[in-house]
Design an enzyme around this catalytic site. Structure first.
Site, PDB file in Angstrom:
ATOM      1  N   GLU A  76     -10.736 -11.123  -4.374  1.00  0.00           N
ATOM      2  CA  GLU A  76      -9.292 -10.965  -4.155  1.00  0.00           C
ATOM      3  C   GLU A  76      -8.708 -12.077  -3.301  1.00  0.00           C
ATOM      4  O   GLU A  76      -7.547 -12.010  -2.898  1.00  0.00           O
ATOM      5  CB  GLU A  76      -8.971  -9.579  -3.590  1.00  0.00           C
ATOM      6  CG  GLU A  76      -9.776  -9.156  -2.393  1.00  0.00           C
ATOM      7  CD  GLU A  76      -9.445  -7.731  -1.935  1.00  0.00           C
ATOM      8  OE1 GLU A  76      -8.481  -7.127  -2.429  1.00  0.00           O
ATOM      9  OE2 GLU A  76     -10.163  -7.244  -1.048  1.00  0.00           O
TER      10      GLU A  76
ATOM     11  N   HIS B  85       0.831  -1.211   0.000  1.00  0.00           N
ATOM     12  CA  HIS B  85       0.000   0.000   0.000  1.00  0.00           C
ATOM     13  C   HIS B  85       0.862   1.257   0.000  1.00  0.00           C
ATOM     14  O   HIS B  85       0.455   2.296  -0.505  1.00  0.00           O
ATOM     15  CB  HIS B  85      -0.981  -0.020   1.179  1.00  0.00           C
ATOM     16  CG  HIS B  85      -2.125  -0.943   0.917  1.00  0.00           C
ATOM     17  ND1 HIS B  85      -2.179  -2.215   1.427  1.00  0.00           N
ATOM     18  CD2 HIS B  85      -3.214  -0.800   0.134  1.00  0.00           C
ATOM     19  CE1 HIS B  85      -3.269  -2.804   0.976  1.00  0.00           C
ATOM     20  NE2 HIS B  85      -3.919  -1.977   0.193  1.00  0.00           N
TER      21      HIS B  85
ATOM     22  N   ASP C 221      -4.239  -8.330  -4.141  1.00  0.00           N
ATOM     23  CA  ASP C 221      -4.382  -9.375  -3.127  1.00  0.00           C
ATOM     24  C   ASP C 221      -4.596 -10.744  -3.756  1.00  0.00           C
ATOM     25  O   ASP C 221      -4.153 -11.750  -3.207  1.00  0.00           O
ATOM     26  CB  ASP C 221      -5.549  -9.044  -2.181  1.00  0.00           C
ATOM     27  CG  ASP C 221      -5.088  -8.043  -1.132  1.00  0.00           C
ATOM     28  OD1 ASP C 221      -3.993  -8.242  -0.582  1.00  0.00           O
ATOM     29  OD2 ASP C 221      -5.809  -7.067  -0.885  1.00  0.00           O
TER      30      ASP C 221
ATOM     31  N   CYS D 172      -9.591  -3.623 -10.251  1.00  0.00           N
ATOM     32  CA  CYS D 172      -9.190  -2.381  -9.578  1.00  0.00           C
ATOM     33  C   CYS D 172      -7.809  -2.506  -8.937  1.00  0.00           C
ATOM     34  O   CYS D 172      -7.356  -1.582  -8.264  1.00  0.00           O
ATOM     35  CB  CYS D 172     -10.229  -1.950  -8.555  1.00  0.00           C
ATOM     36  SG  CYS D 172     -10.423  -3.114  -7.208  1.00  0.00           S
TER      37      CYS D 172
HETATM   38  C1  PEP Z   1      -6.327  -5.230  -4.549  1.00  0.00           C
HETATM   39  O1  PEP Z   1      -6.080  -6.026  -3.645  1.00  0.00           O
HETATM   40  O2  PEP Z   1      -6.054  -5.438  -5.739  1.00  0.00           O
HETATM   41  C2  PEP Z   1      -6.991  -3.952  -4.239  1.00  0.00           C
HETATM   42  C3  PEP Z   1      -7.386  -3.142  -5.194  1.00  0.00           C
HETATM   43  O3  PEP Z   1      -7.118  -3.614  -2.940  1.00  0.00           O
HETATM   44  P1  PEP Z   1      -5.879  -3.074  -2.063  1.00  0.00           P
HETATM   45  O4  PEP Z   1      -4.735  -2.832  -2.979  1.00  0.00           O
HETATM   46  O5  PEP Z   1      -6.331  -1.851  -1.370  1.00  0.00           O
HETATM   47  O6  PEP Z   1      -5.652  -4.224  -1.120  1.00  0.00           O
HETATM   48 MG    MG Z   2      -7.010  -5.722  -1.768  1.00  0.00          MG
END
Ligand code: PEP
Ligand code: MG
Length: 574
Positions: A435, A194, A459, A506
């Site tokens: 995910e 993140h 994820d 996403c």
């Molecule tokens: C992901 O896991 O791809 C996602 C978009 O969520 P995050 O990156 O916030 O875990």
């Molecule tokens: Mg995620």
């Protein structure tokens, strides 16, 4: 001396600027025993470091920059007081003498002890002073480590500073949204952590996993950062500098050229329209979204509203944040993801729980374990849905009972609003993030019960390949093109289409323009990514011919070996 370091490029672009070391006393410092004859010199070294730190602070006190915040003088006085107190200025000296250890080690031992004492204090004001003690100790440590401390705001302008840190948390990184550093480089961290995601959202060149940058780079050294290649050049010579200045200009020109696509419809050569949505972390990110002409928000990572603060945001504050985004997007969809705390994102003061936080009480699991916190958020999201087109997205689902429990809590939040006559959109769409491998395998079951799906590839890769996305030791194994990932992503897209519900990606794969043609070929028609990537992806969409990319994507799905997959991708993108 000029030298080069290699790490993982996490945000493209070239930066040229001066190192600004972010030091933390929690870092490992060397510990060595000194011969008795060496003790007086070590004590003197420590005392000199304390004096140097004091002089720097006094000099800054004398010349407070005109644009410094009003409380800056008081803050410096407090730090001077802490520095002059015997707990930091004398006790380490005694430790050097009694334990015959080096000055850094003595300072670290004493700081750790003080931090522990502060943690036990009940009074919140006094507890807060812990950070001040750490900062003062860091000033002394920097001098000891040979990084003379530069007072904040007194050195070169922020725009030409490159932040060098051992590690930065997502919470640290989000604070930099209000700064304008030239680049970030860290010793640890993976490309889809993140921290890296927030770095990319800042659109600032960043390199992680450099391992020894914090040790080898000195304050104020000139650096070149190549965020695409993951390369750092320390003290570049004239020719290298000229070469990178040229590349910097070329990169900027490319970026400017892409801006022309802002108002173009994202349509393939054969006329199919593709939705390009934006990912955001905070309401203020909306300005960037507007610059790119995104067709909505595909992922609002709401947990960032909860970081770097002592109290949880209440219902009214959350409502304002969600409403602001909904209204700013003027009827375009805004996908609000419920809290995804846990793993690498923590509330202030919360400890990581469990030996393996990524597999622990994270996201929807945490919300179901803390129904009151979840209830407040659900009410805020529902209330905001009255002011725009809000869609609600549940993260990290791995079983149907989790979905049922979430929907039950959502229903009870709706009921409390109805009972109070508070308006919300009764038709608000509910989606689920796919995910976890479990959710991917059960995609059809989730699709039946939800209005839309969103594939969180960051994820999905982490959990399918069993690779901690923030651990750079296994970063080389984190592979979006792993055949298992491609099969799963293609399967989820197909399954959503069969169930006749929209599906987006996403995760970071959606913003990687080298994967756009492949994802289009898998049937994807909704991509959600950081605004910084949107126009490059649009450029790929505009050049794509669907029958052609579909055939190429099928070839990729048939490939079993990594090199074959890569060759098939190269062919698809040729
Ligand atoms: C992901 O896991 O791809 C996602 C978009 O969520 P995050 O990156 O916030 O875990
Ligand atoms: Mg995620």
């Amino acid at each position: 001396m000029s030298f080069t370091m290699h790490g993982t490029g996490v945000s493209a672009g070239i930066a040229i600027g001066y190192a600004h070391i972010v030091s933390t006393v929690s870092l490992e410092v060397a510990h060595y025993v000194l011969p008795p004859a060496g003790i007086p010199a070590e004590v003197e070294r420590f005392e000199r470091a304390v004096s140097t730190a004091r002089e720097a602070m006094l000099a800054l006190r004398e010349h407070i920059p005109p644009d410094a915040p009003a409380e800056f003088a008081g803050f410096l006085d407090l730090h001077l007081m802490i520095l002059n107190d015997s707990t930091l200025s004398t006790v380490p000296r005694t430790l050097i003498e009694t334990s015959q250890c080096n000055a850094e080690w003595a300072l670290k031992q004493q700081t750790d002890k003080l931090v522990e004492q502060f943690d036990r204090i009940d009074d919140p004001y006094l507890r807060e002073r812990k950070a001040d003690v750490i900062q003062v100790a860091e000033r002394i440590m920097k001098v000891l480590l040979g990084h003379p401390s530069h007072a904040p705001m007194s050195a070169s302008p922020e725009q030409s500073r490159i932040l060098v840190a051992h590690d930065l948390s997502p919470a640290d990184m989000i604070q930099f949204k209000s700064h304008r550093f030239a680049a970030f480089i860290t010793d640890v961290g993976g490309a889809t952590s993140h921290t890296a995601i927030v770095a990319r959202s800042l659109n600032i060149p960043s390199v992680m996993a450099l391992h020894h940058a914090r040790q080898l780079i000195r304050e104020d050294e000139l650096l070149v950062v190549d965020g695409a290649q993951g390369v750092i050049i320390v003290n570049p010579d004239k020719q290298v500098l000229a070469e990178y200045r040229l590349r910097q200009t070329q990169f900027e020109l490319e970026r400017q050229k892409l801006k022309r696509l802002r108002t173009a419809r994202a349509t393939t050569l054969d006329g199919t329209t593709v939705e390009l949505l934006a990912n955001i972390e905070l309401p203020q990110d909306i300005d960037r979204v507007k610059e790119t002409g995104a067709s909505g928000i595909g992922l609002f990572r709401t947990e960032f509203l909860f970081l770097n603060r002592k109290e949880l945001p209440g219902e009214e504050e959350q409502l304002e944040a969600y409403r602001k985004v909904a209204e700013a997007m003027r009827g375009k969809p805004v996908t609000v993801r419920t809290l995804d705390l846990g793993a690498d994102k923590h509330l202030n003061g919360a400890q990581m729980v469990g030996a393996n936080p990524a597999l622990g009480l994270r996201a929807i699991r945490l919300c179901l374990a803390e129904p009151q916190m979840f209830h407040v958020q659900l009410r805020a999201i529902l209330r905001a849905s009255y002011y725009g087109k809000i869609r609600l997205l549940l993260p990290m689902l791995s079983s149907l009972p989790e979905l049922h429990a979430s929907l039950t809590l959502l229903e009870s939040a709706k009921q409390t609003l109805r009972a109070q006559d508070i308006p919300f959109d009764p038709d608000i769409e509910i989606g689920g993030m796919i995910e976890t491998p479990a959710a991917a395998v059960l995609a059809a079951s989730f699709a039946k019960r939800l209005n839309f799906l969103s594939i969180g590839t960051n994820d999905l890769i982490q959990y399918t390949l069993a690779i901690d996305r923030s651990d750079d030791h296994v970063a080389h194994l984190y592979d979006p093109l792993h055949p298992a990932i491609l099969q799963l992503v293609a399967y989820i897209i197909k399954t959503a289409h069969k169930a006749n519900i929209p599906v987006s990606v996403c995760g970071e794969m959606a913003g990687d323009a080298s994967l756009t043609r492949m994802l289009l070929g898998f049937g994807l028609r909704m991509f959600s990514m950081h605004p910084a990537h949107l126009l490059a992806v649009k450029q790929q969409v505009l050049k794509a011919n669907l029958p052609e990319v579909t055939a190429g994507a099928q070839r990729m799905l048939k490939a079993e070996e990594p090199d074959k997959v890569r060759a098939a991708l190269a062919r698809l993108n040729a």
